[in-house]
Design a protein around this motif. Structure first.
Motif, PDB file in Angstrom:
ATOM      1  N   UNK A 168       0.806  -1.379  -0.262  1.00 21.83           N
ATOM      2  CA  UNK A 168       0.103  -0.025  -0.002  1.00 21.83           C
ATOM      3  C   UNK A 168       0.903   1.274   0.096  1.00 21.83           C
ATOM      4  N   UNK A 169       2.294   1.061  -0.001  1.00 22.25           N
ATOM      5  CA  UNK A 169       3.028   2.255   0.267  1.00 22.25           C
ATOM      6  C   UNK A 169       3.038   3.187  -1.042  1.00 22.25           C
ATOM      7  N   UNK A 170       2.740   2.602  -2.275  1.00 22.44           N
ATOM      8  CA  UNK A 170       2.810   3.492  -3.399  1.00 22.44           C
ATOM      9  C   UNK A 170       1.244   3.913  -3.684  1.00 22.44           C
ATOM     10  N   UNK A 171       0.183   3.711  -3.046  1.00 19.58           N
ATOM     11  CA  UNK A 171      -1.000   4.020  -3.297  1.00 19.58           C
ATOM     12  C   UNK A 171      -1.271   5.515  -3.622  1.00 19.58           C
ATOM     13  N   UNK A 172      -0.426   6.248  -2.538  1.00 13.65           N
ATOM     14  CA  UNK A 172      -0.555   7.756  -2.745  1.00 13.65           C
ATOM     15  C   UNK A 172       0.861   8.390  -2.871  1.00 13.65           C
TER      16      UNK A 172
ATOM     17  N   UNK B  64       7.260   6.878  -3.821  1.00 12.09           N
ATOM     18  CA  UNK B  64       8.164   6.813  -4.979  1.00 12.09           C
ATOM     19  C   UNK B  64       8.374   5.592  -5.154  1.00 12.09           C
ATOM     20  N   UNK B  65       8.447   4.808  -6.217  1.00 15.64           N
ATOM     21  CA  UNK B  65       8.733   3.649  -6.511  1.00 15.64           C
ATOM     22  C   UNK B  65      10.194   3.290  -6.194  1.00 15.64           C
ATOM     23  N   UNK B  66      11.073   4.273  -6.633  1.00 16.15           N
ATOM     24  CA  UNK B  66      12.458   3.976  -6.718  1.00 16.15           C
ATOM     25  C   UNK B  66      13.186   4.320  -5.225  1.00 16.15           C
ATOM     26  N   UNK B  67      12.348   4.471  -4.458  1.00 19.93           N
ATOM     27  CA  UNK B  67      13.054   4.914  -3.101  1.00 19.93           C
ATOM     28  C   UNK B  67      13.470   3.759  -2.285  1.00 19.93           C
ATOM     29  N   UNK B  68      14.663   3.689  -2.203  1.00 18.77           N
ATOM     30  CA  UNK B  68      15.301   2.320  -1.289  1.00 18.77           C
ATOM     31  C   UNK B  68      14.832   2.653   0.275  1.00 18.77           C
TER      32      UNK B  68
ATOM     33  N   UNK C  65      12.278  20.069   4.668  1.00 20.14           N
ATOM     34  CA  UNK C  65      11.843  18.654   4.431  1.00 20.14           C
ATOM     35  C   UNK C  65      10.385  18.974   3.772  1.00 20.14           C
ATOM     36  N   UNK C  66       9.951  18.735   2.520  1.00 18.28           N
ATOM     37  CA  UNK C  66       8.429  18.892   1.912  1.00 18.28           C
ATOM     38  C   UNK C  66       8.302  17.428   1.197  1.00 18.28           C
ATOM     39  N   UNK C  67       7.114  17.208   1.405  1.00 18.29           N
ATOM     40  CA  UNK C  67       6.600  16.018   0.559  1.00 18.29           C
ATOM     41  C   UNK C  67       6.217  16.418  -0.837  1.00 18.29           C
ATOM     42  N   UNK C  68       6.036  15.656  -1.548  1.00 15.99           N
ATOM     43  CA  UNK C  68       5.646  16.019  -3.092  1.00 15.99           C
ATOM     44  C   UNK C  68       4.335  16.796  -3.258  1.00 15.99           C
ATOM     45  N   UNK C  69       3.089  16.660  -2.329  1.00 15.51           N
ATOM     46  CA  UNK C  69       2.077  17.149  -2.395  1.00 15.51           C
ATOM     47  C   UNK C  69       2.200  18.623  -1.975  1.00 15.51           C
ATOM     48  N   UNK C  70       2.834  18.910  -0.676  1.00 20.11           N
ATOM     49  CA  UNK C  70       3.009  20.001  -0.182  1.00 20.11           C
ATOM     50  C   UNK C  70       3.769  20.905  -1.108  1.00 20.11           C
ATOM     51  N   UNK C  71       5.087  20.484  -1.539  1.00 20.61           N
ATOM     52  CA  UNK C  71       5.837  21.037  -2.556  1.00 20.61           C
ATOM     53  C   UNK C  71       5.267  21.763  -3.604  1.00 20.61           C
ATOM     54  N   UNK C  72       4.129  20.961  -4.199  1.00 24.67           N
ATOM     55  CA  UNK C  72       3.617  21.287  -5.482  1.00 24.67           C
ATOM     56  C   UNK C  72       2.421  22.387  -5.101  1.00 24.67           C
ATOM     57  N   UNK C  73       1.706  22.119  -3.971  1.00 29.16           N
ATOM     58  CA  UNK C  73       0.414  22.858  -3.637  1.00 29.16           C
ATOM     59  C   UNK C  73       0.810  24.031  -2.973  1.00 29.16           C
ATOM     60  N   UNK C  74       1.861  24.174  -1.959  1.00 29.40           N
ATOM     61  CA  UNK C  74       2.180  25.332  -1.221  1.00 29.40           C
ATOM     62  C   UNK C  74       3.167  26.068  -1.932  1.00 29.40           C
ATOM     63  N   UNK C  75       3.916  25.557  -2.616  1.00 28.21           N
ATOM     64  CA  UNK C  75       5.230  26.376  -3.157  1.00 28.21           C
ATOM     65  C   UNK C  75       5.155  26.235  -4.753  1.00 28.21           C
ATOM     66  N   UNK C  76       4.371  25.409  -5.476  1.00 28.46           N
ATOM     67  CA  UNK C  76       4.385  25.469  -6.857  1.00 28.46           C
ATOM     68  C   UNK C  76       5.618  24.734  -7.639  1.00 28.46           C
TER      69      UNK C  76
ATOM     70  N   UNK D 184      13.828   9.800  -1.379  1.00 28.45           N
ATOM     71  CA  UNK D 184      13.755  10.580  -2.662  1.00 28.45           C
ATOM     72  C   UNK D 184      12.593  11.402  -2.692  1.00 28.45           C
ATOM     73  N   UNK D 185      11.371  11.063  -1.905  1.00 25.12           N
ATOM     74  CA  UNK D 185      10.169  11.393  -2.015  1.00 25.12           C
ATOM     75  C   UNK D 185       9.994  12.790  -1.186  1.00 25.12           C
ATOM     76  N   UNK D 186      10.989  12.907  -0.238  1.00 24.58           N
ATOM     77  CA  UNK D 186      11.002  14.506   0.482  1.00 24.58           C
ATOM     78  C   UNK D 186      12.343  15.362   0.074  1.00 24.58           C
ATOM     79  N   UNK D 187      12.209  16.313  -0.169  1.00 24.30           N
ATOM     80  CA  UNK D 187      13.051  17.319  -0.087  1.00 24.30           C
ATOM     81  C   UNK D 187      14.149  17.571   0.678  1.00 24.30           C
ATOM     82  N   UNK D 188      15.351  18.325   0.326  1.00 23.67           N
ATOM     83  CA  UNK D 188      16.361  18.521   0.933  1.00 23.67           C
ATOM     84  C   UNK D 188      17.028  19.702   0.657  1.00 23.67           C
TER      85      UNK D 188
END
Length: 264
Positions: free
Chosen positions: A120-124, A150-154, A180-191, A166-170
């Motif tokens: 279920x990890x890659x469901x969202x 992220x499917x490629x995140x080890x 540190x921001x997740x994909x959704x917050x990075x796009x919605x809050x900062x574009x 790799x699914x969080x910023x640095x």
């Protein structure tokens, strides 16, 4: 005269009943029993009150927060010069906010996450759908400590503790939790898109952009940062931002701050 007579008759009758009751108690020997019980109660020694013993804590060390002792890094995570601060005061190696959890201990908890949960990890892909208190890295905005989708995140997929998420910023400057921001917050809050951030090794988080004055009126719009500025959190302002044609909430706030300063 009639009322006084009636009152005296009542008192006489009452006194007669009292005398009769006392005589009856005396014949039964109850008065003696009552007096003996009262004397026993009065003569019995009072129980000692429970003494309060003061606990001496001087022999045991007090628990102190590492933040108060000065051993932790600052809230802004000033770790840009890692060559001078690779080790802490206790000789322990410091870890970046989105860096390896430990070194030389890969896969310690890999078997604690069931295959059903990992499925279920890659469901969202936006924020992730699987919470994990060890491998999950907390997003600065939504504060969700989830494994990324992220499917490629080890780190999140294979529980490789020596790999970053790799699914969080640095942030390339502060390397702190503020960046540190997740994909959704990075796009919605900062574009911004996660793929663009990952390809840019010099990516700078909103906090560092504000500190360096790279983008005027650009601020971090998380509830934590807005409260520090004594500003009201925006909530789900993305719908209003998109209706007004803005790329993200940060772009909306940047324009509003600029206009409010012009009115002054």
């Amino acid at each position: 005269m009639g009322r006084l007579r009636a009152k005296s008759d009542y008192e006489e009758l009452r006194n007669a009943r009292i005398s009769e009751n006392q005589a009856r108690l005396a014949s039964l020997g109850l008065q003696k029993t009552v007096s003996e019980l009262r004397s026993l109660i009065c003569s019995s020694p009072k129980s000692d009150k429970r003494k309060w013993n003061k606990v001496d804590y001087s022999s045991t060390p007090l628990r102190r927060s590492s933040r108060l002792t000065g051993k932790s890094t600052s809230s802004q995570g000033k770790l840009s010069h890692l060559e001078d601060s690779d080790c802490g005061e206790d000789g322990e190696e410091r870890r970046l906010a989105n860096g390896p959890l430990t070194r030389g201990k890969s896969g310690l908890r890999s078997r604690l996450i069931s295959p059903e949960a990992l499925a279920r990890r890659c469901a969202s892909k936006g924020r992730g759908s699987l919470y994990d208190p060890v491998y999950g890295i907390c997003c600065h905005f939504c504060r969700q400590k989830k494994l990324c989708g992220e499917e490629d995140c080890k780190r999140c997929g294979e529980q490789d503790m020596d790999q970053p998420c790799i699914g969080k910023t640095d942030c390339s400057i502060c390397h702190s939790s503020n960046g540190i921001l997740c994909r959704a917050c990075l796009k919605v809050r900062y574009g911004e898109e996660m793929e663009e951030v990952r390809s840019n090794k010099d990516w700078i988080c909103p906090h560092c952009m504000e500190d360096k004055g790279i983008n005027p009126y650009w601020i971090c719009n998380s509830s934590l940062c807005l409260k520090k500025r004594k500003m009201v959190p925006t909530g789900i302002a993305i719908f209003r931002a998109r209706e007004m044609g803005y790329k993200s909430v940060a772009h909306l706030l940047m324009d509003e701050l600029q206009r409010s300063e012009r009115r002054r």
